[in-house]
Design an enzyme around this catalytic site. Structure first.
Site, PDB file in Angstrom:
ATOM      1  N   THR A 233      14.479  -2.201   8.355  1.00  0.00           N
ATOM      2  CA  THR A 233      14.251  -3.555   7.844  1.00  0.00           C
ATOM      3  C   THR A 233      13.893  -4.521   8.966  1.00  0.00           C
ATOM      4  O   THR A 233      13.118  -5.462   8.766  1.00  0.00           O
ATOM      5  CB  THR A 233      15.498  -4.058   7.091  1.00  0.00           C
ATOM      6  OG1 THR A 233      15.898  -3.078   6.146  1.00  0.00           O
ATOM      7  CG2 THR A 233      15.207  -5.352   6.355  1.00  0.00           C
TER       8      THR A 233
ATOM      9  N   GLU B 283      24.580  -3.183  18.669  1.00  0.00           N
ATOM     10  CA  GLU B 283      24.394  -4.148  17.583  1.00  0.00           C
ATOM     11  C   GLU B 283      25.591  -5.085  17.475  1.00  0.00           C
ATOM     12  O   GLU B 283      25.436  -6.297  17.294  1.00  0.00           O
ATOM     13  CB  GLU B 283      24.186  -3.410  16.264  1.00  0.00           C
ATOM     14  CG  GLU B 283      22.838  -2.726  16.139  1.00  0.00           C
ATOM     15  CD  GLU B 283      22.720  -1.849  14.905  1.00  0.00           C
ATOM     16  OE1 GLU B 283      21.589  -1.498  14.544  1.00  0.00           O
ATOM     17  OE2 GLU B 283      23.760  -1.519  14.299  1.00  0.00           O
TER      18      GLU B 283
END
Length: 275
Positions: free
Chosen positions: A70, A145
Site C-alpha cells: 500500500t 517500522e
C-alpha cells in the site's frame, strides 16, 4: 470473503456441469472474478494512500515512509505533490524497500540520525481493530517500522477494506510477527506458547532455503493466538522475554487510519481519546 462474492462463486460453479470444456470455461470465469477482486483491492489501497498523503503531508515536513504494497501508492502521490507543488519534503525509510522507493521517485532521503523527530509517518498494516491497535510485520519490517512510527508526532495508517476488523485476528489469520535474535528463536517460541497459548512458528523463506532474515539480520516468529487478549499487556510481556527484538503489535501508536472501501469511498477512523 465478502458474502456477495461467495454467492457469486457458488452460482458460477453451479452453472457449469463437470465436463472438460465446462471446467475450462469455469476456470476462466473464476479467474476473472479473482482478478476483479484483486483490482478492487488495489484501487482501494490507492484511494486510501492518496487521501492520507493529501490530508497529512504539508510543506517543510519530515515524513516517515512505511513498507509494503500500500505504501507504494503513498510514495507515488507524495512524489506527485513534491513535483507539482514544489514541496520541501524529507523522507525517512522504514526498510530497504522504502529506501528504494524514495530514491526511485527522486525524493530526499534521510535517516533518524539527521532527523530524529518526524512530523508524520505513513504506513500500512496487516490488520487494524476498532481502537486502532495494529498487527504489522507481514513483510518482515516491523522493528524499523515501529521505531519510525515512535519517532513521529503523528502516525497514519493506510489500508484497504480487507484489513479493517472489530478485533485483531478477525481478518488476519497468519499470526502476530515477532522479531527475534536467531539463537533465541526456540526458547522464545516455547515461552510464548506456554504463557499465552496458541502456536508459534518460525517464518520460512519462499525463494531461499531456510528462514526469513530481516533487514536487521534476525528471524521472525509468527504467533497464531487463540483468543483476544489485552494487547498492551501482551506486547510488553513478550518484549521482556530475552531474545525478543520487537513485536508486530502496534498499540496506542496510530492516531488515524484510512481505509479504501469496496464502494470507492475512503473511511477514516481516529484513535479513541485516552482518558
Amino acid at each position: 470473503m465478502p458474502v456477495q462474492r461467495w454467492v457469486l462463486l457458488r452460482h458460477v460453479s453451479a452453472a457449469f456441469p463437470s465436463s472438460p470444456s465446462s471446467r475450462s470455461c469455469r476456470t476462466h470465469v473464476l479467474g476473472s472474478i479473482r482478478s476483479a477482486a484483486v483490482n478492487m483491492a488495489e484501487e482501494a489501497k490507492k484511494r486510501a494512500a492518496y487521501c492520507a498523503v493529501d490530508s497529512n503531508v504539508q510543506n517543510n515536513q519530515v515524513v516517515g515512509v512505511g513498507s509494503g504494497s500500500t505504501i507504494v501508492y503513498a510514495v507515488d502521490r507524495l512524489a506527485e505533490r513534491v513535483r507539482e507543488e514544489k514541496l520541501n519534503i524529507v523522507c525517512v525509510p522504514t526498510s530497504f524497500q522504502a529506501r528504494q522507493l524514495i530514491l526511485q521517485h527522486g525524493l530526499t532521503l534521510s535517516d533518524l540520525e539527521r532527523h530524529p523527530e518526524l512530523d508524520v509517518a505513513i504506513d500500512g498494516a496487516d490488520e487494524v481493530d476498532a481502537e486502532l491497535a495494529l498487527i504489522k510485520g507481514g513483510g518482515g519490517c516491523l522493528t524499523q517500522e515501529k521505531i519510525v512510527a515512535g519517532c513521529s508526532k503523528y502516525f497514519v495508517v493506510i489500508a484497504d477494506y480487507r484489513k479493517d476488523s472489530e478485533a485483531l485476528g478477525q481478518q488476519w489469520k497468519k499470526g502476530i510477527p515477532i522479531e527475534v535474535i536467531p539463537m533465541a528463536y526456540v526458547p522464545v517460541s516455547r515461552m510464548i506458547a506456554k504463557r499465552f497459548g496458541g502456536e508459534v512458528n518460525l517464518r520460512m523463506a519462499v525463494s531461499k532455503a531456510g528462514p526469513v532474515v530481516t533487514d536487521n539480520s534476525n528471524f521472525i516468529l509468527d504467533w497464531k493466538f487463540e483468543r483476544a487478549q489485552n494487547w498492551r499487556e501482551v506486547n510488553t510481556a513478550i518484549k521482556m522475554i530475552p531474545g525478543v527484538v520487537e513485536t508486530g503489535l502496534f498499540v496506542n501508536m496510530a492516531q488515524q487510519a484510512y481505509f479504501g472501501m469496496e464502494d470507492g469511498s475512503v473511511k477514516v477512523r481516529k484513535a479513541p481519546i485516552s482518558e
